[in-house]
Scaffold this motif. Sequence first.
Motif, PDB file in Angstrom:
ATOM      1  N   UNK A  77       7.332  -8.395  42.715  1.00  7.19           N
ATOM      2  CA  UNK A  77       7.641  -7.015  42.321  1.00  7.19           C
ATOM      3  C   UNK A  77       9.074  -6.898  41.825  1.00  7.19           C
ATOM      4  N   UNK A  78      10.004  -7.553  42.546  1.00  7.91           N
ATOM      5  CA  UNK A  78      11.407  -7.520  42.150  1.00  7.91           C
ATOM      6  C   UNK A  78      11.630  -8.275  40.836  1.00  7.91           C
ATOM      7  N   UNK A  79      10.915  -9.389  40.660  1.00  7.74           N
ATOM      8  CA  UNK A  79      11.030 -10.134  39.402  1.00  7.74           C
ATOM      9  C   UNK A  79      10.494  -9.305  38.237  1.00  7.74           C
ATOM     10  N   UNK A  80       9.396  -8.607  38.488  1.00  5.66           N
ATOM     11  CA  UNK A  80       8.851  -7.736  37.440  1.00  5.66           C
ATOM     12  C   UNK A  80       9.826  -6.641  37.063  1.00  5.66           C
ATOM     13  N   UNK A  81      10.505  -6.068  38.062  1.00  9.08           N
ATOM     14  CA  UNK A  81      11.503  -5.033  37.777  1.00  9.08           C
ATOM     15  C   UNK A  81      12.656  -5.606  36.963  1.00  9.08           C
ATOM     16  N   UNK A  82      13.122  -6.803  37.329  1.00 10.24           N
ATOM     17  CA  UNK A  82      14.224  -7.426  36.590  1.00 10.24           C
ATOM     18  C   UNK A  82      13.835  -7.650  35.133  1.00 10.24           C
ATOM     19  N   UNK A  83      12.586  -8.081  34.910  1.00  9.31           N
ATOM     20  CA  UNK A  83      12.117  -8.292  33.544  1.00  9.31           C
ATOM     21  C   UNK A  83      12.076  -6.979  32.769  1.00  9.31           C
ATOM     22  N   UNK A  84      11.558  -5.917  33.409  1.00  9.13           N
ATOM     23  CA  UNK A  84      11.472  -4.623  32.727  1.00  9.13           C
ATOM     24  C   UNK A  84      12.852  -4.068  32.401  1.00  9.13           C
ATOM     25  N   UNK A  85      13.797  -4.179  33.335  1.00  9.28           N
ATOM     26  CA  UNK A  85      15.150  -3.677  33.088  1.00  9.28           C
ATOM     27  C   UNK A  85      15.795  -4.417  31.919  1.00  9.28           C
ATOM     28  N   UNK A  86      15.642  -5.738  31.922  1.00 10.14           N
ATOM     29  CA  UNK A  86      16.227  -6.539  30.831  1.00 10.14           C
ATOM     30  C   UNK A  86      15.636  -6.139  29.490  1.00 10.14           C
ATOM     31  N   UNK A  87      14.314  -6.043  29.438  1.00 10.61           N
ATOM     32  CA  UNK A  87      13.642  -5.695  28.187  1.00 10.61           C
ATOM     33  C   UNK A  87      14.019  -4.287  27.740  1.00 10.61           C
ATOM     34  N   UNK A  88      14.095  -3.344  28.700  1.00  8.46           N
ATOM     35  CA  UNK A  88      14.455  -1.962  28.352  1.00  8.46           C
ATOM     36  C   UNK A  88      15.861  -1.895  27.775  1.00  8.46           C
ATOM     37  N   UNK A  89      16.806  -2.640  28.347  1.00  5.67           N
ATOM     38  CA  UNK A  89      18.181  -2.634  27.844  1.00  5.67           C
ATOM     39  C   UNK A  89      18.245  -3.186  26.424  1.00  5.67           C
ATOM     40  N   UNK A  90      17.531  -4.291  26.179  1.00  2.74           N
ATOM     41  CA  UNK A  90      17.546  -4.893  24.844  1.00  2.74           C
ATOM     42  C   UNK A  90      16.912  -3.973  23.807  1.00  2.74           C
ATOM     43  N   UNK A  91      15.776  -3.383  24.148  1.00  6.29           N
ATOM     44  CA  UNK A  91      15.100  -2.500  23.204  1.00  6.29           C
ATOM     45  C   UNK A  91      15.903  -1.230  22.948  1.00  6.29           C
ATOM     46  N   UNK A  92      16.539  -0.695  23.990  1.00  4.53           N
ATOM     47  CA  UNK A  92      17.347   0.507  23.819  1.00  4.53           C
ATOM     48  C   UNK A  92      18.517   0.245  22.875  1.00  4.53           C
ATOM     49  N   UNK A  93      19.173  -0.894  23.036  1.00  6.27           N
ATOM     50  CA  UNK A  93      20.289  -1.235  22.152  1.00  6.27           C
ATOM     51  C   UNK A  93      19.809  -1.410  20.718  1.00  6.27           C
ATOM     52  N   UNK A  94      18.675  -2.111  20.549  1.00  2.68           N
ATOM     53  CA  UNK A  94      18.149  -2.326  19.201  1.00  2.68           C
ATOM     54  C   UNK A  94      17.765  -0.998  18.544  1.00  2.68           C
ATOM     55  N   UNK A  95      17.130  -0.129  19.303  1.00  2.00           N
ATOM     56  CA  UNK A  95      16.721   1.175  18.781  1.00  2.00           C
ATOM     57  C   UNK A  95      17.939   2.018  18.426  1.00  2.00           C
ATOM     58  N   UNK A  96      18.936   2.033  19.316  1.00  2.00           N
ATOM     59  CA  UNK A  96      20.145   2.825  19.081  1.00  2.00           C
ATOM     60  C   UNK A  96      20.873   2.349  17.826  1.00  2.00           C
ATOM     61  N   UNK A  97      20.922   1.052  17.637  1.00  2.00           N
ATOM     62  CA  UNK A  97      21.579   0.515  16.436  1.00  2.00           C
ATOM     63  C   UNK A  97      20.766   0.824  15.187  1.00  2.00           C
ATOM     64  N   UNK A  98      19.449   0.801  15.323  1.00  2.00           N
ATOM     65  CA  UNK A  98      18.590   1.057  14.162  1.00  2.00           C
ATOM     66  C   UNK A  98      18.737   2.486  13.652  1.00  2.00           C
ATOM     67  N   UNK A  99      18.942   3.430  14.574  1.00  2.00           N
ATOM     68  CA  UNK A  99      19.082   4.833  14.154  1.00  2.00           C
ATOM     69  C   UNK A  99      20.547   5.241  14.059  1.00  2.00           C
ATOM     70  N   UNK A 100      21.453   4.268  14.206  1.00  2.00           N
ATOM     71  CA  UNK A 100      22.894   4.467  14.014  1.00  2.00           C
ATOM     72  C   UNK A 100      23.478   5.516  14.972  1.00  2.00           C
ATOM     73  N   UNK A 101      23.135   5.399  16.245  1.00  2.00           N
ATOM     74  CA  UNK A 101      23.765   6.271  17.231  1.00  2.00           C
ATOM     75  C   UNK A 101      25.232   5.915  17.378  1.00  2.00           C
ATOM     76  N   UNK A 102      26.065   6.923  17.635  1.00  2.00           N
ATOM     77  CA  UNK A 102      27.501   6.723  17.676  1.00  2.00           C
ATOM     78  C   UNK A 102      27.912   5.842  18.865  1.00  2.00           C
ATOM     79  N   UNK A 103      27.297   6.073  20.059  1.00  2.00           N
ATOM     80  CA  UNK A 103      27.629   5.299  21.264  1.00  2.00           C
ATOM     81  C   UNK A 103      26.345   4.733  21.874  1.00  2.00           C
ATOM     82  N   UNK A 104      25.878   3.568  21.409  1.00  2.00           N
ATOM     83  CA  UNK A 104      24.659   2.963  21.960  1.00  2.00           C
ATOM     84  C   UNK A 104      24.765   2.664  23.458  1.00  2.00           C
TER      85      UNK A 104
END
Length: 378
Positions: free
Chosen positions: A17-44
Amino acid sequence: MSKFGIKIGAQLKPRRLQLGLALRVTLAALLALAFAQAVHLRLPLWAVLTSIIVTQLSVGRSLKVAIDYLIGTIGGAAYGGAVTIFVPHHSEWELLAVLAVIVAPLALIAAIKPRFNVALVTAIIVLLVPTMTQVNPLDSTIDRVLEVGVGAITGLVVSFFVLPSRALGLATNAAARALELMAVALRELLAGLTGGLDTDALHRLQDGIGESLVKLGEIAVEAESERSAGLSNGPDTAPLLRTLLRLRHDLVMVGRAAGGPLPEPLQARLGGVLEHFSEAATGYLSASAMALRGRGDPPSLQPLQAALAAYDAEVDKVRKDGLTRQLTGDRIEQFFALGFALDQLQQNFQDLEMRVTERAKPGDTVTGTKQAGDEGEG
């Protein structure tokens, strides 16, 4: 598979369960950064941080955190933006005054409702970011809402679709763990009636039961969020929690009655039936825990009822033989308190039977599936 791989797998399995959470957090952080950069947010940065905060152990908790975070952000941004836009603050003293106007009411709200702490942080960011960058207050307000929105949506999507862990399954596991601890504690308590009690060990067991029930109470709120959102169609966790709380109260009553060994004449007469009842009761608790985890049918109450009937019959014989007349007031109180506690225990076992039945898959038995709930599935 090599021995090394088997060893590593065995060590990691209890932490899946903890490993699954670590995987989800990592993936969420990467996708959020990619999305923020794609839409040109001022502070990703804020999108990434929000995605990490929203991605929780269970889907229900993620949903609750996301809703609270979005409400707090929108409220804080609206209030902070309005004050920043309409209240002049061209000097340092004016800026301090405006900061006080923003912080004071939002700090009070956060003190009353801690779930909205983010409103205060958001309002301060909306006020101070324009003083550090070339951006106007309105744009700062809009940017903050968009950044948090991107992070919250990313965190929720990852929580829903990447190794999702349902709060209902986590609640079932917490309840099963509490039942297992209760079985051990009840065995020790009843054994203390004919021998000594290890009070330190019992205190640790009671603490463990309390921690399991506190955890279950927290998860029950998350499970209800899932049910309200239509993400889970399992039974309400509140009745199960109430039943376990009553069972814990029964253990407290048994513990008071087992504060010292029974008098020798009563030990000789009641020791055997008490041991029989202990085996039936602790076996029922352990089997119920297994049934909850495997979503099987509850164990039969017949052995427990037969054991209690045998105890009651022996108690009647003891009273007819006049053995209770030789007891002091404290011993008589202990004797009758024990009987009352065992009767209450049986009644609450009947409630437990209903709670286990609610969670059983049609056709499953207590020995059917074994660990279906371990993955937190609802």
